[in-house]
Design an enzyme around this catalytic site. Structure first.
Site, PDB file in Angstrom:
ATOM      1  N   GLU A 115       0.839  -1.204   0.000  1.00  0.00           N
ATOM      2  CA  GLU A 115       0.000   0.000   0.000  1.00  0.00           C
ATOM      3  C   GLU A 115       0.872   1.250   0.000  1.00  0.00           C
ATOM      4  O   GLU A 115       2.048   1.182   0.336  1.00  0.00           O
ATOM      5  CB  GLU A 115      -0.883   0.011   1.266  1.00  0.00           C
ATOM      6  CG  GLU A 115      -1.783  -1.199   1.363  1.00  0.00           C
ATOM      7  CD  GLU A 115      -2.474  -1.302   2.720  1.00  0.00           C
ATOM      8  OE1 GLU A 115      -2.476  -0.308   3.468  1.00  0.00           O
ATOM      9  OE2 GLU A 115      -2.987  -2.384   3.011  1.00  0.00           O
ATOM     10  N   ASP A 162       1.246  10.340   3.719  1.00  0.00           N
ATOM     11  CA  ASP A 162       1.889  11.257   4.654  1.00  0.00           C
ATOM     12  C   ASP A 162       0.843  12.246   5.172  1.00  0.00           C
ATOM     13  O   ASP A 162       0.785  13.398   4.778  1.00  0.00           O
ATOM     14  CB  ASP A 162       3.036  11.984   3.948  1.00  0.00           C
ATOM     15  CG  ASP A 162       3.987  12.614   4.943  1.00  0.00           C
ATOM     16  OD1 ASP A 162       3.824  12.363   6.150  1.00  0.00           O
ATOM     17  OD2 ASP A 162       4.887  13.347   4.511  1.00  0.00           O
ATOM     18  N   LYS A 200       2.222   4.570   1.646  1.00  0.00           N
ATOM     19  CA  LYS A 200       2.301   5.091   3.008  1.00  0.00           C
ATOM     20  C   LYS A 200       1.976   6.572   2.918  1.00  0.00           C
ATOM     21  O   LYS A 200       2.798   7.401   2.529  1.00  0.00           O
ATOM     22  CB  LYS A 200       3.670   4.868   3.634  1.00  0.00           C
ATOM     23  CG  LYS A 200       3.660   5.312   5.084  1.00  0.00           C
ATOM     24  CD  LYS A 200       4.860   4.867   5.864  1.00  0.00           C
ATOM     25  CE  LYS A 200       4.679   5.161   7.347  1.00  0.00           C
ATOM     26  NZ  LYS A 200       4.300   6.532   7.653  1.00  0.00           N
ATOM     27  N   TYR A 249      -8.343   8.317   3.181  1.00  0.00           N
ATOM     28  CA  TYR A 249      -8.118   7.020   2.538  1.00  0.00           C
ATOM     29  C   TYR A 249      -8.041   5.942   3.610  1.00  0.00           C
ATOM     30  O   TYR A 249      -7.258   6.068   4.559  1.00  0.00           O
ATOM     31  CB  TYR A 249      -6.845   7.049   1.684  1.00  0.00           C
ATOM     32  CG  TYR A 249      -7.008   7.968   0.506  1.00  0.00           C
ATOM     33  CD1 TYR A 249      -7.798   7.586  -0.580  1.00  0.00           C
ATOM     34  CD2 TYR A 249      -6.434   9.231   0.500  1.00  0.00           C
ATOM     35  CE1 TYR A 249      -7.999   8.442  -1.658  1.00  0.00           C
ATOM     36  CE2 TYR A 249      -6.630  10.097  -0.579  1.00  0.00           C
ATOM     37  CZ  TYR A 249      -7.415   9.693  -1.650  1.00  0.00           C
ATOM     38  OH  TYR A 249      -7.623  10.540  -2.706  1.00  0.00           O
ATOM     39  N   CYS A 293      39.740  36.114  -5.996  1.00  0.00           N
ATOM     40  CA  CYS A 293      41.201  36.125  -6.051  1.00  0.00           C
ATOM     41  C   CYS A 293      41.584  37.243  -7.008  1.00  0.00           C
ATOM     42  O   CYS A 293      41.020  37.353  -8.095  1.00  0.00           O
ATOM     43  CB  CYS A 293      41.674  34.780  -6.579  1.00  0.00           C
ATOM     44  SG  CYS A 293      43.344  34.855  -7.222  1.00  0.00           S
ATOM     45  N   CYS A 316      46.688  30.444  -5.594  1.00  0.00           N
ATOM     46  CA  CYS A 316      47.883  31.146  -6.093  1.00  0.00           C
ATOM     47  C   CYS A 316      48.455  32.140  -5.092  1.00  0.00           C
ATOM     48  O   CYS A 316      49.430  32.827  -5.404  1.00  0.00           O
ATOM     49  CB  CYS A 316      47.559  31.857  -7.397  1.00  0.00           C
ATOM     50  SG  CYS A 316      46.594  33.356  -7.181  1.00  0.00           S
ATOM     51  N   CYS A 362      44.561  33.853  -1.799  1.00  0.00           N
ATOM     52  CA  CYS A 362      43.922  32.815  -2.609  1.00  0.00           C
ATOM     53  C   CYS A 362      44.547  31.452  -2.289  1.00  0.00           C
ATOM     54  O   CYS A 362      45.773  31.322  -2.299  1.00  0.00           O
ATOM     55  CB  CYS A 362      44.124  33.150  -4.082  1.00  0.00           C
ATOM     56  SG  CYS A 362      43.655  31.796  -5.182  1.00  0.00           S
ATOM     57  N   LYS A 411      10.283   3.109   3.956  1.00  0.00           N
ATOM     58  CA  LYS A 411      10.313   4.560   3.786  1.00  0.00           C
ATOM     59  C   LYS A 411      11.228   4.967   2.632  1.00  0.00           C
ATOM     60  O   LYS A 411      12.238   4.325   2.367  1.00  0.00           O
ATOM     61  CB  LYS A 411      10.850   5.219   5.070  1.00  0.00           C
ATOM     62  CG  LYS A 411       9.984   4.989   6.305  1.00  0.00           C
ATOM     63  CD  LYS A 411       8.822   5.940   6.385  1.00  0.00           C
ATOM     64  CE  LYS A 411       9.173   7.250   7.022  1.00  0.00           C
ATOM     65  NZ  LYS A 411       9.198   7.250   8.467  1.00  0.00           N
ATOM     66  N   CYS A 413      46.540  33.081 -11.593  1.00  0.00           N
ATOM     67  CA  CYS A 413      45.964  32.010 -10.776  1.00  0.00           C
ATOM     68  C   CYS A 413      45.636  30.769 -11.622  1.00  0.00           C
ATOM     69  O   CYS A 413      44.934  30.864 -12.634  1.00  0.00           O
ATOM     70  CB  CYS A 413      44.699  32.532 -10.106  1.00  0.00           C
ATOM     71  SG  CYS A 413      43.924  31.334  -9.033  1.00  0.00           S
TER      72      CYS A 413
HETATM   73  S1  IVH Z   1      -1.216   0.452   8.730  1.00  0.00           S
HETATM   74  C1  IVH Z   1      -0.705  -1.402  13.015  1.00  0.00           C
HETATM   75  N1  IVH Z   1      -1.222   1.477   6.322  1.00  0.00           N
HETATM   76  O1  IVH Z   1       1.762   5.096   9.122  1.00  0.00           O
HETATM   77  C2  IVH Z   1      -0.348  -0.663  11.790  1.00  0.00           C
HETATM   78  N2  IVH Z   1      -0.483   2.830   8.099  1.00  0.00           N
HETATM   79  O2  IVH Z   1       3.672   4.245  11.534  1.00  0.00           O
HETATM   80  C3  IVH Z   1      -1.367   0.293  11.356  1.00  0.00           C
HETATM   81  N3  IVH Z   1       0.152   5.088   7.410  1.00  0.00           N
HETATM   82  O3  IVH Z   1       0.223   6.161  11.969  1.00  0.00           O
HETATM   83  C4  IVH Z   1      -0.946   1.171  10.276  1.00  0.00           C
HETATM   84  N4  IVH Z   1      -0.292   4.886   5.279  1.00  0.00           N
HETATM   85  O4  IVH Z   1      -0.774   7.009   9.927  1.00  0.00           O
HETATM   86  C5  IVH Z   1      -0.950   1.682   7.618  1.00  0.00           C
HETATM   87  N5  IVH Z   1      -1.310   2.256   4.118  1.00  0.00           N
HETATM   88  C6  IVH Z   1      -1.048   2.452   5.422  1.00  0.00           C
HETATM   89  C7  IVH Z   1      -0.578   3.690   5.889  1.00  0.00           C
HETATM   90  C8  IVH Z   1      -0.301   3.830   7.234  1.00  0.00           C
HETATM   91  C9  IVH Z   1       0.120   5.700   6.210  1.00  0.00           C
HETATM   92  C10 IVH Z   1       0.625   5.727   8.650  1.00  0.00           C
HETATM   93  C11 IVH Z   1      -0.378   5.691   9.743  1.00  0.00           C
HETATM   94  C12 IVH Z   1       0.355   5.245  10.958  1.00  0.00           C
HETATM   95  C13 IVH Z   1       1.778   5.192  10.513  1.00  0.00           C
HETATM   96  C14 IVH Z   1       2.443   3.966  11.044  1.00  0.00           C
END
Ligand code: IVH
Length: 678
Positions: free
Chosen positions: A115, A119, A117, A227, A429, A414, A411, A317, A435
């Site tokens: 999935e 932010d 991650k 999401y 310089c 030189c 310098c 990450k 130089c």
């Molecule tokens: S699963 C027990 N899936 O990452 C694990 N977390 O350090 C539950 N996050 O605070 C998290 N995208 O805010 C999961 N596709 C994803 C995620 C996700 C972002 C964040 C979430 C959590 C942190 C985990």
């Protein structure tokens, strides 16, 4: 070996800094550092704790997830704690995660759900009989804040679960991420800027700031999105067997989930990561990596948790875009035009996937602004994702023996004096002719058409000659004929081309004082200024000894150029080269004293478009007659030359009753004064 007492002191310092940043981040919604910098500090602490477990401090943040929730929202205890994920940063660590999984699931087929991650901010949504009754932030993982009113304003988040698929669960707790898509973020910031309010540093901060508004009417105006990435509770049980299927099941109730992929091996997960690294800039949302989860719930159950994170999932990450490291030294580099640039030599550190060991500090002003010293810890980022830069110095890590850096007086290449006129940002310089760092540019300029005009000495020759060590400075040009044999060894250079070169060098010896002054490459002395200097001083000796006041009497020469000229003729090595050039036989006829400078000291303005010449050329013609050419009309202006479409300057001249001539009249005047052919 580090003494435990120093270790404890280091730990205390890190704990204190982390606590401050945590407070700023979670409680005040005003992060003071980037997430990746925070991660780094956090990891420094973990590393210390692993090495010296006996020194672990009771209040270390490494055993809790975040900070306490604000009291202004009602606190809610999570029925199922909201945990965090372990991190991996490279293929090796990812594969190690997979090995740990496989060891606990011998002889089983393992699929992973990959999935994004996101932010943003993790929240929990609580639905009873299909109706959203509560939305809660993660808070410290145990207790969060009740932000129900605010989450109800998020447009893509179902307030009532869609019944179309049939029955809805009596209780459903969905977990996921609230974020602000990039487009909405840019629009919001533009708006904030327009109304004079502070902009958000990044989409994550914008999402946090928007979600934790006490007034949900404000949240409503913010382009937030949700999401889903998991289900914490479902009653009655849904009998779904995999995380991937559960995410798809959620879409039937109206939840949006971004793409996710089921893969059959950890190698495939790695391939996906590489693909995402490329696609990341094109995604509509910010991500800081991807999450790899064991797909089967049964396998997840067997794997269980370790401390505060599941064994069945890991966050992979992206490389930190900001990293902390130590300044080992600060060197000065001399560029081809003589500019001195300070470069920080760093303890090598990975930033955005590449190792950075040098970073430019631009100029002495930047060193003072950052207050960076040798021995300091600095945060480094890659601007526009390419060029590494120092973000800031971390004074809390400054060692007592950190050394301040000053502009060198000589310098480093030189040893000529380093000069920096007041009002200039860059130091240079002054040994431009001598130089080694400036050699190539000095030679190119010296031989160019408007200088000594040595047509035969093109770039290819120059490169070969430098290579053979035959050109240390421009005076060596006039000794090349002594090395005929060596010249013949250069590839593709036969007798004829060598002879042509030697001839064109010989021919260049007769020149004009103006061309020679220009050829020296003195900063600020272009072709016109060189001509004016030749006219004013008549001999090289007179120019060599001129002081700033005398130089400033030359039209076109202001304070700074005058200073550059004086500096040039004060650098002993330049004088050596100059003397060698003259000794080699460079000569010129004494300049004809300008018969008269009819416009001497007058201030003229050229405006509008001239059809027969550019404004620069007109300016030069006027200057050759002794006029000063100014960019603006004032009561001191003697005359304005007005071309086509002359605008406000012409109006002003007319208002002030100043003489105005058109292009035809100007050309006639130049003919009368002998500047243009009749
Ligand atoms: S699963 C027990 N899936 O990452 C694990 N977390 O350090 C539950 N996050 O605070 C998290 N995208 O805010 C999961 N596709 C994803 C995620 C996700 C972002 C964040 C979430 C959590 C942190 C985990």
């Amino acid at each position: 070996m580090t003494q435990p007492s120093t270790v404890v002191a280091q730990m205390r310092q890190l704990i204190q800094i982390l606590a401050q940043h945590n407070h700023a981040y979670y409680v005040m919604d005003q992060p003071t550092i980037a997430d990746s910098e925070y991660d780094q500090l956090f990891h420094q602490l973990i590393a210390l704790e692993q090495q010296y477990p006996e020194c672990i401090q009771a209040d270390t943040p490494t055993n809790k997830v975040g900070d306490k929730a604000l009291t202004k929202f009602e606190s809610v205890t999570h029925a199922v704690p909201m945990l965090s994920l372990g991190n991996v940063f490279n293929q090796e660590e990812l594969f190690a995660f997979a090995r740990r999984v496989e060891e606990r699931l011998p002889n089983q087929t393992i699929q992973y759900d990959v999935e994004l991650k996101f932010d943003g901010l993790a929240i929990s949504l609580w639905y009873e009989q299909g109706v959203l009754v509560r939305g809660v932030t993660r808070g410290d993982g145990e207790t969060g804040e009740n932000i129900t009113q605010n989450v109800k304003t998020i447009r893509n988040l179902p307030k009532v679960l869609n019944h179309a698929s049939g029955v809805v669960p009596e209780l459903l707790e969905v977990r996921g991420e609230v974020l602000m898509p990039k487009a909405g973020f840019n629009k919001l910031n533009k708006h904030l800027k327009k109304i004079g309010e502070k902009e958000f540093a990044n989409p994550r901060n914008a999402a946090a700031g928007s979600l934790r508004q006490l007034d949900s009417q404000i949240t409503k105006t913010r382009p937030l999105a949700f999401y889903a990435y998991g289900i914490a509770q479902c009653e009655p049980e849904n009998k779904i067997e995999t995380i991937a299927k559960s995410l798809d099941w959620l879409t039937e109730f109206g939840f949006e989930n971004y793409n996710h992929w089921v893969v059959n091996s950890i190698e495939e997960a790695q391939a996906k990561y590489e693909q995402l690294t490329v696609e990341r800039p094109n995604l509509s949302v910010e991500i800081d990596g991807m999450v790899v989860k064991v797909n089967s719930f049964e396998q997840q159950r067997i794997l269980g948790f370790v401390s505060r994170a599941p064994r069945w999932a890991v966050a992979y990450k992206f490389p930190a875009e900001i990293a902390l490291t130590k300044v080992e030294n600060i060197d000065w580099q001399v560029g081809r035009t003589g500019t001195l640039t300070p470069v920080a030599r760093l303890n090598p550190v990975a930033v955005g996937g590449v190792t950075v060991s040098n970073v430019t500090l631009h100029n002495i002003g930047e060193i003072h602004r950052l207050d960076v010293r040798i021995g300091d810890t600095v945060s480094v980022y890659r601007s526009g994702d390419v060029i590494p830069k120092v973000e800031k110095v971390w004074p809390e890590f400054r060692p007592v023996d950190a050394t301040e850096v000053e502009l060198p007086s000589q310098c480093p290449v030189c040893e000529s004096p380093v000069v920096m006129p007041e009002g200039e940002a860059l130091a240079r310089c002054s040994g431009g002719l001598y130089c080694a760092a400036q050699r190539i540019e000095a030679i190119r300029h010296f031989v160019s058409r408007k200088a000594l005009d040595i047509e035969g000495l093109g770039d290819r020759w120059v490169e070969s000659l430098l290579h053979l060590d035959l050109l240390k400075d421009v005076a060596d040009i006039y000794h090349l004929h002594e090395h005929r044999e060596k010249l013949l060894t250069i590839e593709k250079m036969g007798e004829k081309s060598v002879q042509n070169l030697i001839d064109s060098i010989e021919n260049s010896k007769k020149t004009t004082l103006a061309a020679f002054i220009y050829a020296l490459g003195i900063r600020g002395v272009g072709e016109t200024t060189a001509r004016m200097l030749a006219n004013t001083f008549q001999t090289l000796d007179a120019l060599r000894v001129a002081d700033i006041d005398a130089l400033k009497k030359t039209p076109d020469v202001g304070d700074i150029t005058a200073e550059w000229i004086v500096d040039f003729f004060q650098a002993p090595h330049n004088l050596e080269v100059l003397d060698r050039l003259l000794a080699a036989g460079i000569h010129w006829d004494a300049p004809v004293a300008p018969s008269r400078q009819p416009l001497n000291g007058e201030s003229w303005v050229v405006t509008g478009t001239l059809s027969t010449m550019g404004r620069d050329e007109a300016t030069q013609l006027l200057q050759a007659l002794g006029a000063r050419v100014s960019g603006s009309v004032s009561s001191k202006t003697k005359c304005v030359v007005a071309g086509e479409k002359a605008g406000s300057k012409l109006d002003k001249a007319e208002k002030l009753g100043i003489a105005v001539i058109n292009e035809a009249e100007f050309i006639q005047l130049m003919k009368d004064y002998g500047q243009l052919a009749v």
